[in-house]
Design an enzyme around this catalytic site. Structure first.
Site, PDB file in Angstrom:
ATOM      1  N   SER A 198       1.532  -4.781   7.402  1.00  0.00           N
ATOM      2  CA  SER A 198       0.970  -4.145   6.342  1.00  0.00           C
ATOM      3  C   SER A 198      -0.189  -3.738   7.983  1.00  0.00           C
ATOM      4  O   SER A 198      -0.862  -2.523   6.819  1.00  0.00           O
ATOM      5  CB  SER A 198      -0.123  -5.866   6.240  1.00  0.00           C
ATOM      6  OG  SER A 198      -1.230  -5.165   5.455  1.00  0.00           O
ATOM      7  N   HIS A 239       0.732  -1.735   0.353  1.00  0.00           N
ATOM      8  CA  HIS A 239       0.148  -0.063  -0.220  1.00  0.00           C
ATOM      9  C   HIS A 239       0.485   1.125  -0.056  1.00  0.00           C
ATOM     10  O   HIS A 239       0.095   2.478  -0.035  1.00  0.00           O
ATOM     11  CB  HIS A 239      -0.485   0.015   1.400  1.00  0.00           C
ATOM     12  CG  HIS A 239      -0.261  -0.474   2.869  1.00  0.00           C
ATOM     13  ND1 HIS A 239      -0.377  -1.185   3.241  1.00  0.00           N
ATOM     14  CD2 HIS A 239       0.392   0.606   3.034  1.00  0.00           C
ATOM     15  CE1 HIS A 239       0.236  -0.884   4.398  1.00  0.00           C
ATOM     16  NE2 HIS A 239       0.589   0.387   4.474  1.00  0.00           N
ATOM     17  N   ASP A 250       0.882  -7.903   0.071  1.00  0.00           N
ATOM     18  CA  ASP A 250       0.907  -5.740   0.796  1.00  0.00           C
ATOM     19  C   ASP A 250       1.920  -6.190   0.299  1.00  0.00           C
ATOM     20  O   ASP A 250       2.711  -6.742   1.242  1.00  0.00           O
ATOM     21  CB  ASP A 250       0.008  -5.930   1.431  1.00  0.00           C
ATOM     22  CG  ASP A 250       0.148  -4.407   1.634  1.00  0.00           C
ATOM     23  OD1 ASP A 250       0.664  -4.172   1.623  1.00  0.00           O
ATOM     24  OD2 ASP A 250      -0.240  -4.121   3.341  1.00  0.00           O
ATOM     25  N   GLY A 298       2.724   4.454  10.913  1.00  0.00           N
ATOM     26  CA  GLY A 298       4.327   4.972  10.777  1.00  0.00           C
ATOM     27  C   GLY A 298       5.402   3.045  10.845  1.00  0.00           C
ATOM     28  O   GLY A 298       6.388   3.411  10.735  1.00  0.00           O
ATOM     29  N   SER A 347       4.510   0.703   9.268  1.00  0.00           N
ATOM     30  CA  SER A 347       3.786   0.294   7.825  1.00  0.00           C
ATOM     31  C   SER A 347       5.231  -0.106   7.162  1.00  0.00           C
ATOM     32  O   SER A 347       5.853   0.602   7.389  1.00  0.00           O
ATOM     33  CB  SER A 347       3.062   1.147   7.444  1.00  0.00           C
ATOM     34  OG  SER A 347       2.397   0.091   6.324  1.00  0.00           O
TER      35      SER A 347
END
Length: 472
Positions: A352, A217, A247, A334, A336
Protein backbone atom coordinates in the site's frame (compact mmCIF):
# COMPACT_ATOMS: atom_id res chain seq x y z
CA UNK A 1 8.98 -8.00 -17.67
CA UNK A 2 7.86 -10.30 -14.93
CA UNK A 3 4.17 -10.02 -15.77
CA UNK A 4 3.50 -11.64 -19.08
CA UNK A 5 0.64 -12.80 -21.23
CA UNK A 6 1.01 -15.83 -23.46
CA UNK A 7 -1.30 -17.10 -26.23
CA UNK A 8 -4.86 -17.29 -24.86
CA UNK A 9 -3.29 -15.42 -22.34
CA UNK A 10 -1.39 -16.85 -19.46
CA UNK A 11 -0.61 -14.15 -16.92
CA UNK A 12 2.09 -14.57 -14.33
CA UNK A 13 2.46 -12.65 -11.11
CA UNK A 14 4.01 -9.27 -11.82
CA UNK A 15 6.33 -8.81 -8.92
CA UNK A 16 9.59 -7.81 -10.53
CA UNK A 17 12.63 -9.89 -11.27
CA UNK A 18 15.45 -8.72 -9.06
CA UNK A 19 16.71 -10.08 -5.76
CA UNK A 20 17.53 -7.88 -2.81
CA UNK A 21 20.40 -7.78 -0.37
CA UNK A 22 19.93 -9.86 2.73
CA UNK A 23 16.65 -11.49 1.78
CA UNK A 24 18.09 -14.97 1.42
CA UNK A 25 19.41 -14.97 4.97
CA UNK A 26 15.89 -15.54 6.26
CA UNK A 27 14.90 -18.24 3.82
CA UNK A 28 16.34 -21.26 5.56
CA UNK A 29 13.90 -24.16 5.84
CA UNK A 30 11.80 -23.84 8.95
CA UNK A 31 11.05 -26.65 11.34
CA UNK A 32 8.08 -28.81 10.51
CA UNK A 33 5.18 -28.14 12.83
CA UNK A 34 3.57 -28.90 14.93
CA UNK A 35 4.71 -31.25 17.63
CA UNK A 36 3.43 -31.71 21.15
CA UNK A 37 6.22 -32.50 23.56
CA UNK A 38 4.01 -33.30 26.49
CA UNK A 39 0.41 -33.57 27.54
CA UNK A 40 -1.77 -32.28 30.30
CA UNK A 41 -1.31 -29.09 32.28
CA UNK A 42 2.46 -29.34 32.03
CA UNK A 43 2.47 -29.53 28.23
CA UNK A 44 5.38 -27.70 26.65
CA UNK A 45 4.69 -25.04 24.02
CA UNK A 46 4.26 -26.38 20.52
CA UNK A 47 6.87 -25.77 17.85
CA UNK A 48 5.02 -24.07 15.02
CA UNK A 49 5.47 -22.52 11.63
CA UNK A 50 4.00 -19.04 11.30
CA UNK A 51 0.89 -20.34 9.52
CA UNK A 52 0.27 -22.84 12.31
CA UNK A 53 0.75 -20.08 14.88
CA UNK A 54 -1.84 -17.94 13.09
CA UNK A 55 -4.35 -20.80 13.16
CA UNK A 56 -3.71 -21.46 16.85
CA UNK A 57 -4.08 -17.76 17.67
CA UNK A 58 -7.49 -17.69 15.97
CA UNK A 59 -8.60 -20.74 17.95
CA UNK A 60 -7.42 -19.27 21.25
CA UNK A 61 -9.12 -15.96 20.54
CA UNK A 62 -12.40 -17.85 20.37
CA UNK A 63 -11.55 -19.97 23.40
CA UNK A 64 -10.37 -17.19 25.69
CA UNK A 65 -12.94 -14.56 24.78
CA UNK A 66 -12.42 -11.22 26.54
CA UNK A 67 -9.33 -12.57 28.30
CA UNK A 68 -7.53 -12.69 24.93
CA UNK A 69 -5.35 -9.59 24.50
CA UNK A 70 -3.48 -10.30 21.29
CA UNK A 71 -0.68 -12.64 20.27
CA UNK A 72 2.56 -12.77 18.34
CA UNK A 73 4.93 -15.30 16.83
CA UNK A 74 8.33 -15.80 18.46
CA UNK A 75 10.25 -16.74 15.30
CA UNK A 76 13.46 -17.56 17.21
CA UNK A 77 11.72 -20.20 19.33
CA UNK A 78 8.97 -20.93 16.78
CA UNK A 79 6.29 -20.51 19.41
CA UNK A 80 3.04 -18.61 19.71
CA UNK A 81 2.91 -16.11 22.58
CA UNK A 82 -0.62 -15.26 23.74
CA UNK A 83 -1.44 -12.23 25.88
CA UNK A 84 -4.03 -12.81 28.57
CA UNK A 85 -5.65 -10.11 30.70
CA UNK A 86 -7.58 -10.81 33.91
CA UNK A 87 -7.24 -14.49 33.21
CA UNK A 88 -7.97 -17.04 35.90
CA UNK A 89 -5.84 -20.12 36.27
CA UNK A 90 -8.25 -22.21 34.21
CA UNK A 91 -7.90 -19.83 31.25
CA UNK A 92 -4.12 -19.98 31.43
CA UNK A 93 -4.11 -23.77 31.66
CA UNK A 94 -6.36 -24.04 28.60
CA UNK A 95 -4.06 -21.84 26.53
CA UNK A 96 -0.98 -23.74 27.66
CA UNK A 97 -2.60 -27.09 26.88
CA UNK A 98 -3.34 -25.79 23.39
CA UNK A 99 0.40 -25.24 22.92
CA UNK A 100 0.87 -21.49 23.44
CA UNK A 101 3.20 -19.56 25.69
CA UNK A 102 0.93 -17.51 27.97
CA UNK A 103 1.84 -13.99 29.08
CA UNK A 104 -0.32 -11.98 31.47
CA UNK A 105 -0.61 -8.32 30.44
CA UNK A 106 -2.31 -5.17 31.67
CA UNK A 107 -4.20 -3.79 28.65
CA UNK A 108 -7.19 -5.56 27.16
CA UNK A 109 -8.10 -5.62 23.48
CA UNK A 110 -11.05 -3.30 24.10
CA UNK A 111 -8.88 -0.80 25.99
CA UNK A 112 -6.35 -0.69 23.16
CA UNK A 113 -9.18 -0.30 20.64
CA UNK A 114 -10.40 2.69 22.64
CA UNK A 115 -6.93 4.22 22.40
CA UNK A 116 -7.02 3.86 18.62
CA UNK A 117 -10.45 5.50 18.53
CA UNK A 118 -9.15 8.47 20.56
CA UNK A 119 -6.27 8.86 18.12
CA UNK A 120 -8.70 8.77 15.21
CA UNK A 121 -10.79 11.52 16.81
CA UNK A 122 -8.00 13.81 17.98
CA UNK A 123 -4.95 13.03 15.85
CA UNK A 124 -5.96 12.18 12.27
CA UNK A 125 -2.99 14.10 10.89
CA UNK A 126 -1.34 13.46 7.50
CA UNK A 127 1.90 11.57 8.04
CA UNK A 128 0.77 9.59 11.09
CA UNK A 129 0.00 5.94 11.66
CA UNK A 130 -0.81 3.66 14.57
CA UNK A 131 -1.22 -0.02 15.31
CA UNK A 132 -1.40 -2.31 18.33
CA UNK A 133 1.93 -3.92 19.20
CA UNK A 134 1.19 -7.16 21.08
CA UNK A 135 4.84 -7.46 22.13
CA UNK A 136 4.61 -4.29 24.23
CA UNK A 137 0.83 -4.51 24.82
CA UNK A 138 0.56 -0.88 23.69
CA UNK A 139 -0.52 1.17 20.69
CA UNK A 140 2.55 2.40 18.80
CA UNK A 141 2.04 5.76 17.10
CA UNK A 142 4.38 6.78 14.26
CA UNK A 143 4.92 10.23 12.78
CA UNK A 144 6.83 10.87 9.57
CA UNK A 145 9.12 13.79 8.76
CA UNK A 146 6.23 16.07 7.73
CA UNK A 147 4.67 16.07 11.21
CA UNK A 148 6.21 19.17 12.76
CA UNK A 149 5.20 22.33 14.63
CA UNK A 150 1.63 22.45 15.87
CA UNK A 151 0.87 19.09 14.24
CA UNK A 152 3.61 17.42 16.28
CA UNK A 153 2.47 19.23 19.43
CA UNK A 154 -1.09 18.01 18.94
CA UNK A 155 0.03 14.45 18.32
CA UNK A 156 2.45 14.41 21.24
CA UNK A 157 -0.07 15.83 23.71
CA UNK A 158 -2.71 13.34 22.57
CA UNK A 159 -0.38 10.38 23.06
CA UNK A 160 0.74 11.68 26.44
CA UNK A 161 -2.87 12.03 27.56
CA UNK A 162 -3.38 8.34 26.91
CA UNK A 163 -0.72 7.36 29.43
CA UNK A 164 2.73 5.83 28.97
CA UNK A 165 1.36 2.38 29.72
CA UNK A 166 -1.12 2.60 26.83
CA UNK A 167 0.69 4.24 23.89
CA UNK A 168 4.13 5.26 22.69
CA UNK A 169 5.19 7.78 20.04
CA UNK A 170 8.09 7.46 17.61
CA UNK A 171 9.48 9.32 14.61
CA UNK A 172 9.73 7.57 11.24
CA UNK A 173 12.18 8.36 8.48
CA UNK A 174 10.89 9.67 5.18
CA UNK A 175 7.26 10.39 4.38
CA UNK A 176 4.23 8.11 4.46
CA UNK A 177 2.96 7.93 0.90
CA UNK A 178 1.35 5.57 -1.53
CA UNK A 179 3.81 4.05 -3.97
CA UNK A 180 1.93 4.12 -7.25
CA UNK A 181 4.67 5.50 -9.51
CA UNK A 182 7.70 3.77 -10.91
CA UNK A 183 6.67 0.12 -11.01
CA UNK A 184 7.11 -2.20 -13.94
CA UNK A 185 4.21 -4.60 -13.91
CA UNK A 186 1.07 -2.93 -15.17
CA UNK A 187 0.61 0.41 -16.93
CA UNK A 188 -2.16 2.87 -17.59
CA UNK A 189 -2.21 6.04 -19.66
CA UNK A 190 -3.94 8.94 -17.92
CA UNK A 191 -4.19 12.63 -18.66
CA UNK A 192 -1.11 13.51 -16.63
CA UNK A 193 1.09 10.71 -17.96
CA UNK A 194 1.74 7.06 -17.31
CA UNK A 195 0.67 5.38 -14.10
CA UNK A 196 2.62 2.23 -13.31
CA UNK A 197 1.88 -0.25 -10.54
CA UNK A 198 2.57 -3.89 -9.74
CA UNK A 199 0.18 -6.77 -10.06
CA UNK A 200 -0.27 -8.48 -6.72
CA UNK A 201 -1.90 -11.89 -7.14
CA UNK A 202 -3.88 -13.49 -9.92
CA UNK A 203 -7.34 -14.55 -8.75
CA UNK A 204 -10.67 -15.75 -10.04
CA UNK A 205 -13.54 -13.26 -9.77
CA UNK A 206 -16.86 -14.32 -8.27
CA UNK A 207 -18.35 -14.75 -11.75
CA UNK A 208 -15.59 -17.20 -12.70
CA UNK A 209 -13.61 -14.83 -14.90
CA UNK A 210 -9.84 -14.32 -14.54
CA UNK A 211 -8.67 -11.24 -12.64
CA UNK A 212 -5.93 -9.92 -10.42
CA UNK A 213 -5.57 -7.97 -7.19
CA UNK A 214 -3.48 -4.83 -6.86
CA UNK A 215 -3.47 -1.72 -4.70
CA UNK A 216 -6.68 0.25 -4.42
CA UNK A 217 -5.01 3.60 -5.05
CA UNK A 218 -3.86 2.18 -8.40
CA UNK A 219 -7.44 1.27 -9.30
CA UNK A 220 -8.64 4.72 -8.30
CA UNK A 221 -5.91 6.41 -10.34
CA UNK A 222 -6.72 4.58 -13.59
CA UNK A 223 -9.33 2.21 -14.97
CA UNK A 224 -7.68 0.45 -17.92
CA UNK A 225 -4.38 -1.43 -17.53
CA UNK A 226 -1.84 -2.89 -19.92
CA UNK A 227 1.07 -5.30 -19.48
CA UNK A 228 3.36 -2.93 -21.39
CA UNK A 229 3.80 0.83 -21.32
CA UNK A 230 2.64 1.40 -24.87
CA UNK A 231 0.41 -1.66 -25.28
CA UNK A 232 -3.34 -1.88 -25.50
CA UNK A 233 -5.30 -2.37 -22.27
CA UNK A 234 -5.73 -5.99 -21.27
CA UNK A 235 -7.67 -5.54 -18.01
CA UNK A 236 -10.27 -3.20 -16.52
CA UNK A 237 -10.85 -2.23 -12.90
CA UNK A 238 -13.97 -3.92 -11.56
CA UNK A 239 -13.79 -2.79 -7.92
CA UNK A 240 -11.51 -0.36 -6.09
CA UNK A 241 -11.31 0.64 -2.44
CA UNK A 242 -9.20 3.64 -1.36
CA UNK A 243 -9.15 5.44 0.99
CA UNK A 244 -11.23 4.11 3.86
CA UNK A 245 -11.48 0.48 4.92
CA UNK A 246 -8.65 -0.88 2.79
CA UNK A 247 -6.45 -0.32 -0.24
CA UNK A 248 -7.28 -2.93 -2.88
CA UNK A 249 -8.54 -3.29 -6.44
CA UNK A 250 -10.00 -6.20 -8.36
CA UNK A 251 -9.03 -5.89 -12.03
CA UNK A 252 -10.62 -8.25 -14.55
CA UNK A 253 -8.82 -9.43 -17.68
CA UNK A 254 -10.67 -8.30 -20.81
CA UNK A 255 -10.23 -11.70 -22.45
CA UNK A 256 -12.21 -14.30 -20.46
CA UNK A 257 -9.97 -17.00 -21.95
CA UNK A 258 -6.96 -15.64 -20.10
CA UNK A 259 -5.16 -18.40 -18.21
CA UNK A 260 -3.37 -17.41 -15.03
CA UNK A 261 -0.85 -18.79 -12.59
CA UNK A 262 -0.56 -18.18 -8.87
CA UNK A 263 3.21 -17.95 -8.71
CA UNK A 264 5.41 -15.17 -7.41
CA UNK A 265 8.35 -14.69 -9.74
CA UNK A 266 11.41 -13.91 -7.61
CA UNK A 267 13.80 -13.62 -10.55
CA UNK A 268 16.35 -15.81 -12.31
CA UNK A 269 13.66 -18.31 -13.29
CA UNK A 270 12.68 -19.00 -9.70
CA UNK A 271 9.07 -18.86 -8.59
CA UNK A 272 7.23 -19.48 -5.35
CA UNK A 273 3.90 -21.24 -5.80
CA UNK A 274 1.08 -19.45 -4.00
CA UNK A 275 -1.26 -22.04 -2.53
CA UNK A 276 -3.59 -20.08 -0.25
CA UNK A 277 -4.38 -16.73 1.30
CA UNK A 278 -3.23 -16.45 4.91
CA UNK A 279 -3.62 -13.95 7.72
CA UNK A 280 -0.50 -12.15 8.89
CA UNK A 281 0.94 -12.89 12.34
CA UNK A 282 2.98 -10.36 14.29
CA UNK A 283 6.57 -11.57 14.47
CA UNK A 284 6.55 -13.79 11.38
CA UNK A 285 9.05 -13.34 8.53
CA UNK A 286 7.52 -12.22 5.23
CA UNK A 287 8.85 -11.44 1.76
CA UNK A 288 7.94 -8.60 -0.57
CA UNK A 289 8.64 -8.62 -4.28
CA UNK A 290 8.65 -5.34 -6.18
CA UNK A 291 10.11 -4.17 -9.46
CA UNK A 292 11.83 -1.10 -8.08
CA UNK A 293 13.68 -2.74 -5.21
CA UNK A 294 13.29 -6.47 -5.86
CA UNK A 295 13.04 -9.09 -3.15
CA UNK A 296 13.17 -7.90 0.45
CA UNK A 297 12.26 -9.52 3.72
CA UNK A 298 11.36 -8.48 7.24
CA UNK A 299 8.85 -9.06 9.99
CA UNK A 300 5.23 -8.20 10.61
CA UNK A 301 5.15 -5.62 13.40
CA UNK A 302 1.46 -4.74 13.70
CA UNK A 303 -2.05 -5.60 12.52
CA UNK A 304 -5.16 -3.52 11.85
CA UNK A 305 -2.95 -0.48 11.32
CA UNK A 306 -4.36 2.95 10.49
CA UNK A 307 -2.35 5.17 8.13
CA UNK A 308 -3.07 8.83 7.39
CA UNK A 309 -1.63 9.59 3.96
CA UNK A 310 -1.42 13.15 2.71
CA UNK A 311 -4.22 13.48 0.16
CA UNK A 312 -3.05 13.38 -3.45
CA UNK A 313 -5.96 15.55 -4.61
CA UNK A 314 -6.44 17.97 -1.71
CA UNK A 315 -3.36 19.78 -0.30
CA UNK A 316 -5.19 20.22 2.99
CA UNK A 317 -6.75 16.79 3.05
CA UNK A 318 -5.87 13.38 4.40
CA UNK A 319 -6.49 9.90 2.96
CA UNK A 320 -7.02 7.61 5.95
CA UNK A 321 -6.77 3.87 5.36
CA UNK A 322 -7.58 1.30 8.04
CA UNK A 323 -7.10 -2.43 8.45
CA UNK A 324 -3.53 -2.64 7.09
CA UNK A 325 -0.58 -4.87 8.00
CA UNK A 326 2.44 -2.99 9.36
CA UNK A 327 5.93 -4.34 8.68
CA UNK A 328 9.59 -3.32 8.73
CA UNK A 329 10.02 -4.55 5.14
CA UNK A 330 11.27 -1.69 3.01
CA UNK A 331 9.61 -0.43 -0.17
CA UNK A 332 10.01 2.42 -2.63
CA UNK A 333 8.06 4.07 -5.42
CA UNK A 334 7.11 1.43 -7.94
CA UNK A 335 6.55 -1.42 -5.49
CA UNK A 336 2.89 -0.46 -5.00
CA UNK A 337 0.47 -3.37 -5.34
CA UNK A 338 3.27 -5.95 -5.27
CA UNK A 339 3.08 -9.26 -3.46
CA UNK A 340 3.74 -9.90 0.24
CA UNK A 341 4.05 -13.61 0.86
CA UNK A 342 5.48 -16.30 3.11
CA UNK A 343 8.20 -18.81 2.34
CA UNK A 344 5.75 -21.69 2.15
CA UNK A 345 3.45 -20.03 -0.39
CA UNK A 346 0.96 -18.05 1.64
CA UNK A 347 -0.42 -14.89 0.03
CA UNK A 348 -0.36 -12.25 2.77
CA UNK A 349 -0.81 -8.78 1.27
CA UNK A 350 -0.31 -6.15 -1.43
CA UNK A 351 1.95 -3.12 -0.97
CA UNK A 352 0.00 0.00 0.00
CA UNK A 353 2.53 2.61 1.10
CA UNK A 354 5.11 3.55 3.67
CA UNK A 355 8.04 5.72 4.62
CA UNK A 356 11.78 5.50 4.19
CA UNK A 357 13.55 3.48 1.52
CA UNK A 358 15.56 0.31 1.07
CA UNK A 359 18.79 2.04 2.10
CA UNK A 360 17.74 3.65 5.36
CA UNK A 361 14.76 1.39 6.07
CA UNK A 362 11.35 2.40 7.33
CA UNK A 363 7.80 1.14 7.77
CA UNK A 364 5.68 -0.30 4.98
CA UNK A 365 1.97 -1.07 5.08
CA UNK A 366 0.12 -3.78 3.20
CA UNK A 367 -3.48 -4.56 2.34
CA UNK A 368 -4.36 -8.02 3.71
CA UNK A 369 -5.19 -10.44 0.90
CA UNK A 370 -7.80 -12.25 2.99
CA UNK A 371 -9.77 -9.03 3.49
CA UNK A 372 -9.55 -8.12 -0.20
CA UNK A 373 -10.79 -11.55 -1.25
CA UNK A 374 -13.69 -11.38 1.17
CA UNK A 375 -14.68 -7.89 0.03
CA UNK A 376 -14.50 -8.64 -3.70
CA UNK A 377 -15.76 -12.22 -3.62
CA UNK A 378 -12.69 -13.39 -5.52
CA UNK A 379 -10.66 -16.54 -4.87
CA UNK A 380 -7.01 -17.28 -5.46
CA UNK A 381 -6.41 -18.76 -8.91
CA UNK A 382 -5.27 -22.32 -9.57
CA UNK A 383 -1.56 -22.38 -8.77
CA UNK A 384 -1.00 -25.05 -11.36
CA UNK A 385 -2.87 -23.51 -14.28
CA UNK A 386 -0.68 -23.48 -17.32
CA UNK A 387 2.46 -24.16 -15.33
CA UNK A 388 5.65 -24.57 -17.25
CA UNK A 389 4.58 -22.71 -20.36
CA UNK A 390 6.84 -19.74 -19.90
CA UNK A 391 10.09 -18.87 -21.57
CA UNK A 392 12.06 -20.81 -19.01
CA UNK A 393 9.93 -23.41 -17.33
CA UNK A 394 12.68 -25.37 -15.60
CA UNK A 395 12.88 -25.36 -11.84
CA UNK A 396 15.70 -23.08 -10.76
CA UNK A 397 18.36 -24.10 -8.30
CA UNK A 398 17.32 -22.26 -5.10
CA UNK A 399 20.93 -21.98 -4.00
CA UNK A 400 21.98 -20.14 -7.16
CA UNK A 401 23.55 -16.75 -6.63
CA UNK A 402 21.51 -13.87 -7.96
CA UNK A 403 24.10 -11.72 -9.67
CA UNK A 404 24.48 -7.98 -9.70
CA UNK A 405 21.38 -6.45 -11.20
CA UNK A 406 21.52 -2.79 -12.09
CA UNK A 407 18.38 -0.94 -13.03
CA UNK A 408 14.77 -1.38 -12.23
CA UNK A 409 11.86 -1.32 -14.60
CA UNK A 410 10.43 -3.38 -17.38
CA UNK A 411 12.50 -6.49 -18.04
CA UNK A 412 12.70 -6.42 -21.78
CA UNK A 413 13.57 -10.08 -22.19
CA UNK A 414 14.02 -13.41 -20.52
CA UNK A 415 10.64 -13.81 -18.89
CA UNK A 416 10.80 -17.00 -16.90
CA UNK A 417 7.50 -18.48 -15.91
CA UNK A 418 6.49 -21.86 -14.66
CA UNK A 419 9.47 -22.85 -12.55
CA UNK A 420 9.06 -23.55 -8.87
CA UNK A 421 11.59 -22.89 -6.17
CA UNK A 422 12.13 -21.86 -2.58
CA UNK A 423 13.26 -18.21 -2.72
CA UNK A 424 16.49 -19.05 -0.90
CA UNK A 425 18.99 -17.79 -3.43
CA UNK A 426 21.92 -15.81 -2.13
CA UNK A 427 20.91 -12.26 -2.89
CA UNK A 428 23.23 -10.21 -5.00
CA UNK A 429 23.83 -6.51 -5.23
CA UNK A 430 21.32 -4.32 -6.95
CA UNK A 431 21.36 -0.67 -7.71
CA UNK A 432 19.74 1.94 -9.88
CA UNK A 433 16.06 2.22 -9.14
CA UNK A 434 13.98 4.01 -11.72
CA UNK A 435 13.56 7.76 -11.58
CA UNK A 436 9.79 8.04 -11.30
CA UNK A 437 9.47 11.41 -13.00
CA UNK A 438 8.03 10.41 -16.32
CA UNK A 439 11.32 10.17 -18.18
CA UNK A 440 11.93 6.65 -16.99
CA UNK A 441 15.67 6.70 -16.42
CA UNK A 442 16.14 3.15 -15.27
CA UNK A 443 18.34 1.10 -17.49
CA UNK A 444 21.15 -1.30 -16.93
CA UNK A 445 22.53 -4.68 -17.68
CA UNK A 446 22.35 -7.30 -14.98
CA UNK A 447 25.04 -9.91 -14.84
CA UNK A 448 23.06 -12.88 -13.57
CA UNK A 449 25.27 -15.86 -13.11
CA UNK A 450 23.89 -18.87 -11.26
CA UNK A 451 25.79 -21.67 -9.66
CA UNK A 452 24.52 -24.27 -12.06
CA UNK A 453 21.48 -23.70 -14.18
CA UNK A 454 21.43 -20.15 -15.33
CA UNK A 455 24.00 -17.82 -16.74
CA UNK A 456 23.17 -14.81 -18.81
CA UNK A 457 22.72 -11.13 -19.07
CA UNK A 458 19.44 -9.83 -17.77
CA UNK A 459 19.06 -6.61 -19.72
CA UNK A 460 16.56 -4.60 -17.78
CA UNK A 461 15.23 -1.32 -19.02
CA UNK A 462 12.36 0.65 -17.64
CA UNK A 463 10.50 3.85 -17.96
CA UNK A 464 9.62 5.71 -14.81
CA UNK A 465 6.08 6.83 -14.25
CA UNK A 466 4.79 10.30 -13.72
CA UNK A 467 1.44 9.23 -12.39
CA UNK A 468 -1.30 11.07 -10.66
CA UNK A 469 0.00 10.33 -7.18
CA UNK A 470 3.26 11.16 -5.48
CA UNK A 471 6.49 9.29 -5.98
CA UNK A 472 10.03 9.39 -4.67
Amino acid sequence: MSHKRIPKRKAAIAVGGVAALGAAAFLLPMANASQDNASGATAAPKTLKAAGASDLAAQLQQLLGQAFAGSYYDSAKQQLVVNVVNGDNNVIVQAEKAGAVVRQVQNSTSELAAVAQTLKTKATIPGTAWAVDPKTNKVVVSADSTVTGTKWDTLESTVQSLGSNMATLKKSSGTFKTLVSGGDAIFSQVQDGTVRCSLGFNVTASDGTPAFLTAGHCGVAAKDWSDSETGQPIATVDQAQFPGNGDFSLVKYNDPATQTTSDVNIGNGQTVAINQAVDATVGETVFRMGSTTGLHDGQVTGLDATVNFQSETDPNGVDTVTGLIQTNVCAEAGDSGGSLFTQDGGAVGMTSGGSGDCTAGGETFFQPVTTALQATGATLGDAGAGAGAGDAGATADPSATAGDQNGAGDQAGGDQIGGSADPSATAGDQSGTGDATGTGDATGTGDQSGTGDETGTGDQSGTGADGTTSSN
